[in-house]
Design an enzyme around this catalytic site. Structure first.
Site, PDB file in Angstrom:
ATOM      1  N   TYR A   1       0.834  -1.199   0.000  1.00  0.00           N
ATOM      2  CA  TYR A   1       0.000   0.000   0.000  1.00  0.00           C
ATOM      3  C   TYR A   1       0.873   1.256   0.000  1.00  0.00           C
ATOM      4  O   TYR A   1       0.566   2.242  -0.686  1.00  0.00           O
ATOM      5  CB  TYR A   1      -0.912  -0.019   1.233  1.00  0.00           C
ATOM      6  CG  TYR A   1      -1.630   1.276   1.498  1.00  0.00           C
ATOM      7  CD1 TYR A   1      -2.740   1.632   0.742  1.00  0.00           C
ATOM      8  CD2 TYR A   1      -1.178   2.153   2.480  1.00  0.00           C
ATOM      9  CE1 TYR A   1      -3.389   2.835   0.978  1.00  0.00           C
ATOM     10  CE2 TYR A   1      -1.810   3.350   2.723  1.00  0.00           C
ATOM     11  CZ  TYR A   1      -2.928   3.686   1.970  1.00  0.00           C
ATOM     12  OH  TYR A   1      -3.559   4.871   2.197  1.00  0.00           O
TER      13      TYR A   1
ATOM     14  N   HIS B   1       6.175  -7.954   0.009  1.00  0.00           N
ATOM     15  CA  HIS B   1       6.569  -7.760   1.414  1.00  0.00           C
ATOM     16  C   HIS B   1       7.972  -8.310   1.673  1.00  0.00           C
ATOM     17  O   HIS B   1       8.129  -9.509   1.895  1.00  0.00           O
ATOM     18  CB  HIS B   1       5.558  -8.455   2.326  1.00  0.00           C
ATOM     19  CG  HIS B   1       4.243  -7.763   2.343  1.00  0.00           C
ATOM     20  ND1 HIS B   1       3.963  -6.702   3.167  1.00  0.00           N
ATOM     21  CD2 HIS B   1       3.134  -7.961   1.590  1.00  0.00           C
ATOM     22  CE1 HIS B   1       2.742  -6.277   2.934  1.00  0.00           C
ATOM     23  NE2 HIS B   1       2.203  -7.025   1.975  1.00  0.00           N
TER      24      HIS B   1
ATOM     25  N   SER C   1       7.311 -12.370  38.267  1.00  0.00           N
ATOM     26  CA  SER C   1       6.737 -13.697  38.051  1.00  0.00           C
ATOM     27  C   SER C   1       7.831 -14.739  37.869  1.00  0.00           C
ATOM     28  O   SER C   1       7.566 -15.930  37.896  1.00  0.00           O
ATOM     29  CB  SER C   1       5.864 -13.675  36.788  1.00  0.00           C
ATOM     30  OG  SER C   1       6.702 -13.559  35.656  1.00  0.00           O
ATOM     31  N   GLY C   2       9.063 -14.267  37.645  1.00  0.00           N
ATOM     32  CA  GLY C   2      10.150 -15.221  37.378  1.00  0.00           C
ATOM     33  C   GLY C   2      10.238 -15.554  35.892  1.00  0.00           C
ATOM     34  O   GLY C   2      11.149 -16.238  35.460  1.00  0.00           O
ATOM     35  N   GLY C   3       9.280 -15.081  35.101  1.00  0.00           N
ATOM     36  CA  GLY C   3       9.332 -15.266  33.640  1.00  0.00           C
ATOM     37  C   GLY C   3      10.433 -14.376  33.056  1.00  0.00           C
ATOM     38  O   GLY C   3      10.986 -13.522  33.757  1.00  0.00           O
ATOM     39  N   VAL C   4      10.700 -14.585  31.778  1.00  0.00           N
ATOM     40  CA  VAL C   4      11.824 -13.889  31.132  1.00  0.00           C
ATOM     41  C   VAL C   4      11.709 -12.365  31.274  1.00  0.00           C
ATOM     42  O   VAL C   4      12.675 -11.687  31.643  1.00  0.00           O
ATOM     43  CB  VAL C   4      11.860 -14.226  29.620  1.00  0.00           C
ATOM     44  CG1 VAL C   4      13.069 -13.637  28.961  1.00  0.00           C
ATOM     45  CG2 VAL C   4      11.764 -15.702  29.399  1.00  0.00           C
TER      46      VAL C   4
ATOM     47  N   SER D   1       9.939 -10.281  33.337  1.00  0.00           N
ATOM     48  CA  SER D   1      10.107  -9.641  34.644  1.00  0.00           C
ATOM     49  C   SER D   1      11.511  -9.894  35.189  1.00  0.00           C
ATOM     50  O   SER D   1      12.081  -9.049  35.875  1.00  0.00           O
ATOM     51  CB  SER D   1       9.026 -10.080  35.633  1.00  0.00           C
ATOM     52  OG  SER D   1       9.149 -11.433  35.972  1.00  0.00           O
TER      53      SER D   1
END
Ligand code: XMP
Length: 520
Positions: free
Chosen positions: A86, A171, A224-227, A229
């Site tokens: 576009y 693209h 949370s101990g997740g990546v 945080s």
């Protein structure tokens, strides 16, 4: 008026599903880039704030119907511009070419060829690319040359004769476009004259700079101990030291691996982590609730309540006052909230995701989001450059409502135990078979249906555990992981032997869409 960490490339989002990919590919090539709405771009231009280069994304609209005011892009003839799909048709229309309304369109793979005399180093003369358009440029504006054509003789790429402007009908940012990244690189380096400026040092400096603005104030992190945080907290801890306090809420819906992980982090990092045991509060309020959305809402609401109470207690006990809330918000969350789709087409809520963003106003915490400019891959890279253990940085995602959305229907002690133990078995076997990193997310789901089985010499009438393992790059779409049958067999055998009340294990072979990754 430029800013210290200005991004060189502004990608104007006209609503293409691939806009984020343009940014990611540009950053992979080493060019700092950010996504802007047209409105934001107008605002910046009118306050004399300009980029080094503009990319006009694709979009679902047609230049025959659009009402955008984009003349502002072309006021400075020296500003490099790349129009994609576009975006290229906008170039055609603005510079006086003829854009033809598409009847059939081109969707999917297409072969395109460079015109003679036009060569881009490191790309072949003919290549396969991804097209997704109906309108196309029928007559190229007189100041432009056609540099590529598709096999059905449609204009595939154009280049201005004297200004640093190029248009691509396809693209280049999607994987299906072979050599697409080289084309982007060619545009940035050879047409726009940019030098790569985006690397892990720049990323880290920018994130640290955001944290520095906090000064000597106290900062609270919902950890949370997740990546996300973990990286946000580690980064902030380097700058803030003891002024950072992390709260880890145990809602009773955690996996066995989460308890190990948090213990390990407490021992092996300098993070000050306060574990809040709120199991009874969460499980008490979920009693008898079987509707998925209601469960999600209760877990989200309780999180906020518990958090607020515990923060107050902690503040008075330690005689401190928190001014900031640190969050591991990532770039896709930030851009989603400025997407043009939000104003236009109404988006439907598939699931109400639980994040800590909704803390009550009365807590008066200012948000600190040092990862807000980064994609997940970049956060992982940053985690490694902060010397975090690779295993922590490459953990699978785990949803805020935890096992609450992996126990279908009402939550019971039996179901929690079954899903925890089966999850642990799956996790151990994935590590043992070295398959953990071959899947994006892997977990078990407790199904509240009973089936007949035989255990020992007796009849069993027990519940079912479903294995869910998917490959994905961002969680938006996913395919089920094609794992070896031998592996599935080991996991199934261990679960039926070791987990009480489970006689049957099934494997979910649904992609997203139409399924979602979590079952609730
Ligand atoms: P769905 O189930 O929507 O999941 O296909 C896509 C990804 O999002 C995770 N997920 C969540 N993450 N809070 C989160 O932080 C939530 O409430 C939540 N619900 C789903 C899911 O694990 C998957 O990675």
């Amino acid at each position: 008026m430029s800013h210290k960490f200005d991004k060189k490339i502004w990608i104007i989002d006209f609503g293409s599903q691939y806009t984020q990919l343009i940014t990611r590919k540009s950053r992979e090539l080493g060019f700092s880039s950010e996504i802007l709405t047209l409105d934001e771009c107008h605002k910046r231009f009118s306050s004399q704030h300009f980029p080094d280069c503009l990319v006009l994304s694709g979009g679902p609209q047609s230049v025959f119907e659009d009402t955008f005011n984009y003349d502002v892009f072309f006021k400075n003839p020296k500003l490099p511009i790349l129009g994609i799909c576009y975006g290229m048709q906008l170039l055609g229309k603005y510079f006086g070419g003829v854009v033809e309304r598409g009847i059939v369109g081109e969707y999917g793979h297409a072969d395109i060829t460079f015109k003679e005399n036009f060569i881009i180093p490191s790309t072949p003369q003919k290549m396969s690319v991804w097209m997704s358009h109906s309108d196309h440029i029928k007559e190229v504006p007189k100041d432009f040359d056609v540099i590529m054509e598709s096999s059905n003789k449609l204009v595939a790429a154009i280049k201005h004769k004297s200004q640093p402007i190029m248009g691509l009908q396809f693209h280049p940012e999607v994987e299906h476009s072979k050599h697409g990244k080289s084309l982007l690189d060619y545009f940035y380096q050879n047409i726009a004259g940019l030098k790569p400026d985006w690397n892990s040092t720049q990323m880290l400096e920018e994130a640290m700079d955001l944290v520095l603005q906090v000064g000597d104030k106290k900062v609270l992190c919902a950890f949370s101990g997740g990546v996300d945080s973990l990286v946000a907290a580690t980064l902030a801890q380097r700058v803030l030291g003891d002024n950072l306090h992390c709260f880890f809420v145990d809602n009773g819906l955690l996996r066995i691996q989460d308890y190990y992980h948090i213990d390990l982090l407490k021992k092996e990092t300098k993070l000050n982590i306060e574990i809040i045991d709120a199991k009874d509060i969460f499980l008490g309020s979920l009693k008898g609730i079987d509707d998925p959305e209601e469960k999600r809402k209760i877990i989200g609401k309780k999180f906020i309540e518990v958090f607020e109470i515990k923060v107050k207690e902690y503040e008075s006990l330690h005689n401190i006052h928190f001014e900031y809330l640190l969050q591991g918000t990532l770039y896709p969350d930030v851009i989603e909230s400025i997407s043009p789709h939000i104003n236009g087409g109404k988006s439907v809520t598939i699931k109400s995701h639980h994040n800590v963003g909704g803390l009550p106003e009365r807590m008066k915490l200012k948000l600190l989001e040092p990862l807000r400019h980064l994609f997940k891959d970049e956060v992982r890279e940053m985690g490694l450059s902060l010397d975090l253990n690779r295993d922590w940085v490459y953990r699978h995602p785990f949803p805020g409502p935890g096992l609450g959305v992996r126990i279908l229907g009402a939550i019971s002690t039996h179901a929690i135990k079954a899903v925890q133990e089966s999850d642990q078995i799956l996790y151990e076997e994935l590590l043992e078979a070295k398959l953990y990193h071959s899947t994006w997310q892997a977990f078990t789901v407790f199904l509240p249906v009973k089936t007949v089985g035989v255990k020992g010499d007796g009849r069993a009438y027990e519940n079912v555990i479903c294995l869910r393992m998917v490959n994905s790059s961002d969680g938006m779409t996913a395919n089920w992981s094609h794992f070896p049958h031998e592996f599935l067999e080991i996991v199934s055998r261990r679960i039926t032997n070791e987990v009480a009340g489970i006689t049957r294990v099934v494997y979910d072979i649904t992609s997203k869409p139409p399924g979602t990754i979590e079952w609730e």
